[in-house]
Motif scaffolding. Structure first.
Motif, mmCIF file in Angstrom:
data_model
loop_
_atom_site.group_PDB
_atom_site.id
_atom_site.type_symbol
_atom_site.label_atom_id
_atom_site.label_comp_id
_atom_site.label_asym_id
_atom_site.label_seq_id
_atom_site.Cartn_x
_atom_site.Cartn_y
_atom_site.Cartn_z
ATOM 1 N N GLY A 292 0.824 -1.200 0.000
ATOM 2 C CA GLY A 292 0.000 0.000 0.000
ATOM 3 C C GLY A 292 0.852 1.242 0.000
ATOM 4 O O GLY A 292 2.065 1.195 -0.236
ATOM 5 N N TYR A 293 0.205 2.382 0.277
ATOM 6 C CA TYR A 293 0.901 3.661 0.272
ATOM 7 C C TYR A 293 0.558 4.456 1.533
ATOM 8 O O TYR A 293 -0.588 4.411 2.014
ATOM 9 C CB TYR A 293 0.472 4.506 -0.933
ATOM 10 C CG TYR A 293 0.793 3.901 -2.278
ATOM 11 C CD1 TYR A 293 2.047 4.048 -2.856
ATOM 12 C CD2 TYR A 293 -0.183 3.182 -2.974
ATOM 13 C CE1 TYR A 293 2.338 3.506 -4.099
ATOM 14 C CE2 TYR A 293 0.094 2.633 -4.215
ATOM 15 C CZ TYR A 293 1.353 2.798 -4.774
ATOM 16 O OH TYR A 293 1.624 2.247 -6.003
ATOM 17 N N ILE A 294 1.544 5.169 2.029
ATOM 18 C CA ILE A 294 1.277 6.216 3.008
ATOM 19 C C ILE A 294 1.197 7.520 2.223
ATOM 20 O O ILE A 294 2.157 7.931 1.574
ATOM 21 C CB ILE A 294 2.373 6.280 4.085
ATOM 22 C CG1 ILE A 294 2.352 4.999 4.922
ATOM 23 C CG2 ILE A 294 2.153 7.497 4.989
ATOM 24 C CD1 ILE A 294 3.449 4.929 5.964
ATOM 25 N N LEU A 295 0.027 8.135 2.262
ATOM 26 C CA LEU A 295 -0.247 9.345 1.491
ATOM 27 C C LEU A 295 -0.319 10.546 2.419
ATOM 28 O O LEU A 295 -0.885 10.446 3.515
ATOM 29 C CB LEU A 295 -1.583 9.222 0.751
ATOM 30 C CG LEU A 295 -1.853 7.945 -0.042
ATOM 31 C CD1 LEU A 295 -3.263 7.973 -0.602
ATOM 32 C CD2 LEU A 295 -0.836 7.783 -1.158
ATOM 33 N N LYS A 296 0.229 11.661 1.979
ATOM 34 C CA LYS A 296 0.034 12.917 2.694
ATOM 35 C C LYS A 296 -0.978 13.713 1.891
ATOM 36 O O LYS A 296 -0.704 14.123 0.755
ATOM 37 C CB LYS A 296 1.344 13.683 2.827
ATOM 38 C CG LYS A 296 1.260 14.900 3.740
ATOM 39 C CD LYS A 296 2.638 15.544 3.911
ATOM 40 C CE LYS A 296 2.557 16.732 4.866
ATOM 41 N NZ LYS A 296 3.893 17.384 5.023
#
Length: 476
Positions: free
Chosen positions: A425-429
């Motif tokens: 997955g992704y860590i999104l800001k």
């Protein structure tokens, strides 16, 4: 008590709700009642219907109505009674909001107490209560408590002269339900009941009992609300993917992983709870155990450095998890509204109850993510600027900190969770509020599993939309 109330499928937020009751998610059939009705033919047709059949037949519309509710995923009990003038009145319990409801057993008990009182007062002639049970052509009419226990519709009936229970068996086959009919009635009698047509536009529940929320106010003015159906199941599905965890293999994986988290060495403790943790990148799997009973829970947390001053107004304590968890409502920066699942509530309950103003670290877990299609600006419509962003409480799940949003992607980082059977997955800001004077006015980090995205490629600056759950904990 369980760790989580198990998963609904990806379309969980759109689950049909009938008559505003909280519903359980279960398989349903797209076929009509006549198509799915199939009576076993091993019961002799009765020429002269007995007294029980004559009683039950006057409630035929409610039996058909109850089956229809089941086909739309509503498993709440219903009832009906006959007034002294012969009129049939439907009776229903309605939850005022989705966070507090009574169990099926509690509703049935309350209904029976009320109807017995009316029978004794001779203000009604009879009543029936319909609910889902463990009946299997035997005398077991106990209330089903779990999805995998549903086997039949039980009909509890009572007059001044008659009382008893009847069972109407059903069977699940993939996405269909087949019904056997009431076991002690003949095929002809069942046809007379189950082929009853409902009247279009009729309100079948003329008498409704509202299940009121329970709220108190403590000595510093914080409202404490009782919640009895909170669940962290969606958080796990947000991290590992809804499709993955809806399979039997996925559920087994989750049980093993959550147990592993709970039996790590405690990292924090007090007289009431033990907190254990296991980290995978910035995803923290947190376990909570009571020191004096078997209550336990576990959930994922996205660790972040972003925090804001929050003035809390209301704490929704999850009574069904022995008050180890809570969702808190407040305002951030004295400006924007917040509803967040407090990931440190079990260990910091006293701080939450004794302080309105706290520094709260905020992050989110995304459940659905899409590329936003901004509405076109028209002469008569609203004008949207290029940097427009927004978030708003989800219409069906706001009580648990769910938000719909349109945000701008400021940065992202791909991660794999766990070395064994990883999940990507992704860590999104994501910027949720645009404030030209304060760039990070409300820009938070959120995690999204690739399975829960409707597209593949991310680009900084793109507009994203979807659904997320807000998490928060007191900054240390």
């Amino acid at each position: 008590m369980g760790l989580f109330d198990f998963f609904k499928k990806k379309q969980k937020i759109e689950t049909t709700e009938i008559e505003e009751n909280t519903v359980s998610s279960i398989k349903q059939s797209g076929k009509s009642l006549n198509e799915i009705y199939a009576k076993k033919q091993n019961i002799e047709i009765t020429k002269n219907p007995n007294e029980v059949f004559l009683l039950i037949r006057i409630y035929s519309e409610y039996i058909v109505r109850f089956i229809g509710m089941q086909l739309q995923n509503n498993y709440a009990p219903i009832a009906a009674y006959q007034k002294t003038d012969g009129e049939i009145i439907g009776y229903l319990y309605i939850a005022k909001d989705i966070s507090y409801n009574l169990s099926a057993a509690e509703v049935i008990s309350n209904m029976e107490i009320e109807f017995e009182k009316r029978l004794n007062e001779k203000s009604i002639k009879s009543y029936v209560i319909l609910y889902h049970s463990n009946f299997q052509d035997d005398n077991n009419h106990s209330v089903s408590k779990k999805n995998d226990e549903f086997t039949a519709i039980s009909i509890k009936y009572k007059t001044t002269d008659l009382k008893g229970n009847l069972g109407l068996r059903y069977f699940f086959n993939e996405d269909q339900i087949s019904f056997d009919g009431i076991s002690t009635f003949s095929r002809e009698q069942n046809n007379l009941i189950l082929k009853t047509e409902l009247k279009e536009g009729k309100d079948y529940f003329q008498e409704r009992v509202i299940i009121e929320e329970q709220i108190i106010e403590n000595e510093i003015g914080l409202k404490i609300k009782k919640v009895n159906n909170g669940t962290v199941g969606d958080m796990w599905a947000g991290v590992f993917g809804f499709d993955r965890l809806n399979s039997e293999e996925g559920r087994n994986f989750l049980t093993i992983h959550s147990t592993f988290v709970l039996f790590q060495e405690p990292v924090k403790s007090n007289n009431e709870v033990l907190i254990s943790e296991y980290a995978s990148d910035n995803i923290i799997f947190r376990g909570v155990k009571k020191t004096y009973n078997t209550t336990r829970t576990a959930f994922p947390v996205l660790k972040t450095d972003f925090f804001v001053d929050v003035i809390n107004k209301q704490i929704n304590e999850w009574d069904n998890i022995d008050n180890l968890e809570a969702v808190i409502t407040g305002n951030g920066r004295d400006t924007f509204g917040l509803i967040y699942f407090a990931t440190d509530y079990a260990i910091n309950k006293e701080k939450y109850h004794s302080n309105k103003k706290l520094n709260i670290e905020l992050s989110g877990i995304i459940y659905t993510l899409e590329i936003s299609n901004m509405p076109e600006t028209t002469a008569d419509g609203p004008n949207y600027s290029e940097d427009f962003t927004m978030y708003m409480p989800n219409s069906k799940r706001s009580e648990f900190g769910y938000f719909d949003f349109i945000g701008q992607l400021e940065s992202f980082r791909e991660i794999d969770i766990l070395d064994n059977r990883p999940s990507s997955g992704y860590i999104l800001k994501i910027r949720l509020i645009t404030n030209n004077d304060i760039p990070d006015f409300f820009t938070i980090e959120m995690f999204v599993n690739k399975e829960n995205m409707s597209f593949e490629n991310l680009e900084i600056g793109m507009k994203l939309s979807g659904l997320f759950q807000l998490q928060g904990q007191i900054k240390e």
